[in-house]
Design an enzyme around this catalytic site. Structure first.
Site, mmCIF file in Angstrom:
data_model
loop_
_atom_site.group_PDB
_atom_site.id
_atom_site.type_symbol
_atom_site.label_atom_id
_atom_site.label_comp_id
_atom_site.label_asym_id
_atom_site.label_seq_id
_atom_site.Cartn_x
_atom_site.Cartn_y
_atom_site.Cartn_z
ATOM 1 N N GLY A 156 -27.788 19.490 19.632
ATOM 2 C CA GLY A 156 -27.502 20.834 20.088
ATOM 3 C C GLY A 156 -28.511 21.692 19.160
ATOM 4 O O GLY A 156 -29.460 21.384 19.005
ATOM 5 N N ARG A 157 -28.069 23.047 19.438
ATOM 6 C CA ARG A 157 -28.956 24.158 19.016
ATOM 7 C C ARG A 157 -29.291 23.838 17.457
ATOM 8 O O ARG A 157 -30.543 24.176 17.167
ATOM 9 C CB ARG A 157 -28.313 25.308 18.806
ATOM 10 C CG ARG A 157 -27.848 25.702 20.140
ATOM 11 C CD ARG A 157 -27.031 27.238 19.981
ATOM 12 N NE ARG A 157 -26.231 27.723 21.278
ATOM 13 C CZ ARG A 157 -25.298 27.203 21.370
ATOM 14 N NH1 ARG A 157 -24.579 26.533 20.622
ATOM 15 N NH2 ARG A 157 -24.453 27.790 22.659
ATOM 16 N N ILE A 158 -28.659 23.388 16.522
ATOM 17 C CA ILE A 158 -28.975 23.189 15.192
ATOM 18 C C ILE A 158 -29.931 22.127 15.079
ATOM 19 O O ILE A 158 -30.810 22.196 14.281
ATOM 20 C CB ILE A 158 -27.702 23.131 14.454
ATOM 21 C CG1 ILE A 158 -26.772 24.447 14.388
ATOM 22 C CG2 ILE A 158 -28.222 22.856 12.709
ATOM 23 C CD1 ILE A 158 -25.581 24.201 13.889
ATOM 24 N N ARG A 178 -25.512 12.296 24.255
ATOM 25 C CA ARG A 178 -25.183 11.859 25.682
ATOM 26 C C ARG A 178 -25.839 12.273 26.708
ATOM 27 O O ARG A 178 -25.995 11.039 27.639
ATOM 28 C CB ARG A 178 -23.827 12.537 26.143
ATOM 29 C CG ARG A 178 -22.525 12.387 25.288
ATOM 30 C CD ARG A 178 -21.277 12.364 26.411
ATOM 31 N NE ARG A 178 -20.091 12.537 25.465
ATOM 32 C CZ ARG A 178 -19.449 13.782 25.426
ATOM 33 N NH1 ARG A 178 -19.687 14.588 25.923
ATOM 34 N NH2 ARG A 178 -18.426 13.665 24.716
ATOM 35 N N ALA A 236 -22.841 18.894 9.227
ATOM 36 C CA ALA A 236 -22.144 19.091 10.479
ATOM 37 C C ALA A 236 -20.591 19.228 10.150
ATOM 38 O O ALA A 236 -20.119 20.446 9.687
ATOM 39 C CB ALA A 236 -22.380 18.154 11.575
ATOM 40 N N ARG A 237 -19.650 18.150 10.030
ATOM 41 C CA ARG A 237 -18.309 18.055 9.467
ATOM 42 C C ARG A 237 -18.175 16.934 8.905
ATOM 43 O O ARG A 237 -18.667 15.872 9.244
ATOM 44 C CB ARG A 237 -17.494 18.077 10.739
ATOM 45 C CG ARG A 237 -17.251 19.535 11.239
ATOM 46 C CD ARG A 237 -16.579 20.606 10.560
ATOM 47 N NE ARG A 237 -16.296 21.773 11.230
ATOM 48 C CZ ARG A 237 -17.069 22.956 11.025
ATOM 49 N NH1 ARG A 237 -18.155 22.701 10.430
ATOM 50 N NH2 ARG A 237 -16.875 23.945 11.825
ATOM 51 N N GLU A 266 -12.029 18.636 2.622
ATOM 52 C CA GLU A 266 -12.583 19.939 1.794
ATOM 53 C C GLU A 266 -11.471 20.439 1.354
ATOM 54 O O GLU A 266 -10.359 21.023 1.907
ATOM 55 C CB GLU A 266 -13.373 20.736 2.617
ATOM 56 C CG GLU A 266 -14.770 20.210 2.861
ATOM 57 C CD GLU A 266 -15.671 21.061 3.885
ATOM 58 O OE1 GLU A 266 -15.249 22.268 3.926
ATOM 59 O OE2 GLU A 266 -16.641 20.430 4.339
ATOM 60 N N HIS A 284 -20.140 23.590 1.299
ATOM 61 C CA HIS A 284 -20.184 24.145 2.688
ATOM 62 C C HIS A 284 -20.926 25.378 2.791
ATOM 63 O O HIS A 284 -20.079 26.317 3.100
ATOM 64 C CB HIS A 284 -18.683 24.020 3.311
ATOM 65 C CG HIS A 284 -18.585 23.819 4.613
ATOM 66 N ND1 HIS A 284 -17.642 23.518 5.345
ATOM 67 C CD2 HIS A 284 -19.465 24.495 5.469
ATOM 68 C CE1 HIS A 284 -17.751 23.529 6.762
ATOM 69 N NE2 HIS A 284 -18.798 24.250 6.654
ATOM 70 N N GLY A 286 -23.590 25.940 4.751
ATOM 71 C CA GLY A 286 -24.500 26.145 6.050
ATOM 72 C C GLY A 286 -24.788 27.557 6.444
ATOM 73 O O GLY A 286 -25.938 27.896 6.950
#
Ligand code: GLV
Length: 321
Positions: A156-158, A178, A236-237, A266, A284, A286
């Site tokens: 993705g964008r990041i 994908r 990310a997560r 978290e 966290h 970011g």
């Protein structure tokens, strides 16, 4: 009936002022704490719109309590905290804040890449604790960054912004996803299967959303495929990584280290992680810059106001609603 909005947590301007311009009754929770689900349910009842944060658990019961509400505007790019299927069923729009936090998150990814490889925090602790014995040929050696292979999971964008920075470090870039990413391909990156990425990369950096497919994508098996000299980076997560398996791998030296900004549960972290000196651990951060949080606040508020005006919010994640 006056238009009612609830903002679930303290957020920076300009969001609150924008919301005040499109709703008559705005309740803004200014307490610096996440409301438990029962309290959140009570607060959203009767609201026309809610501005929420990634730490708010917006489950089906919260959405049902908000029946008749037009929108939950999440001030985050990730929206795994919202039960989007339930929202869609109840006719509630859900929006996120993509784009505006891309550069800040990519910068922090690079902070972790350089910080863990070159042992920046450990070095700082050596100085502060008076343990620096003087320059030594074998003292505090780390991993190289320039010219090493970067593996991006989730194109993705990041990931693209992280790859743009990697070009300056002359890093071969691999990615998995994908479908092919023209933006990554244009930077010379090569799409490969996940296992090849894991076994060929010196830095494996995660940029996927959290969903059923990506939960524990990096498990004990995936960690075993990584080189013993490689680093895992996660901005990310947390649940994309099986954190207990990661602690085992770090302890056993099966990988060289990990740079983490997110955690499975978290604000807690897995037992043993804090004791791993080969982990660089951030809370966290970011998107945590003044300008980025202001931009996220604006975007969430503009989504919310668009919905209240009967328009389609620009960042709708459930257009089928
Ligand atoms: C931050 O983690 C976000 O999803 O915005």
């Amino acid at each position: 009936m006056p238009v009612r909005v609830f903002i679930t947590q303290p957020i920076p301007e300009p969001g609150p002022s924008i919301v005040a311009g499109c709703a008559e009754r705005v309740e803004h929770n200014r307490e610096d704490r996440v409301l438990p689900v029962e309290e959140l349910r009570a607060k959203v009842e009767g609201c026309d719109a809610v501005l929420c944060l990634l730490t708010d658990r917006v489950d089906a019961s919260v959405l049902e309590a908000a029946k008749g509400c037009r929108i939950f505007a999440n001030m985050a790019v990730g929206y795994n905290n919202v039960d989007v299927a339930a929202a869609t069923r109840l006719g509630i729009m859900v929006t996120n804040t993509p784009g505006v936090l891309t550069e800040a998150t990519a910068d922090l990814t690079w902070t972790l890449i350089l910080g863990i490889a070159r042992r920046v925090v450990e070095g700082d602790q050596e100085m502060r604790n008076g343990r620096f014995p003087g320059w030594g040929p074998l003292y505090m050696l780390g991993g190289d960054v320039t010219g090493r292979t970067l593996g991006l999971i989730g194109p993705g964008r990041i990931a693209v912004a992280v790859a743009e920075r990697a070009v300056g470090f002359r890093m071969p870039i691999l990615y998995t996803g994908r479908r092919p990413s023209p933006a990554l391909d244009a930077l010379g990156a090569r799409m490969v299967p996940l296992d090849e990425l894991l076994s060929s990369s010196d830095f494996v950096s995660l940029h996927t959303p959290l969903n059923a497919e990506t939960r524990h994508l990096i498990d004990a098996r995936a960690l075993t495929l990584m080189k013993p000299t490689a680093y895992l980076i996660n901005t990310a997560r947390g649940p994309v990584v099986d954190e207990a398996a990661l602690v085992d791998a770090l302890r056993a030296g099966r990988i060289a280290g990990a740079g983490l900004d997110v955690y499975e549960d978290e604000p807690r972290m897995a037992p043993g992680l804090a004791e791993c000196s080969n982990a660089l651990l951030l809370p966290h951060l970011g998107s945590a810059t003044h300008a980025t949080r202001a931009a996220m606040s604006r975007m969430a508020a503009e989504n919310l106001c668009a919905a209240l005006r009967g328009q389609r919010p620009p960042n709708l994640v459930n257009p089928e609603v």
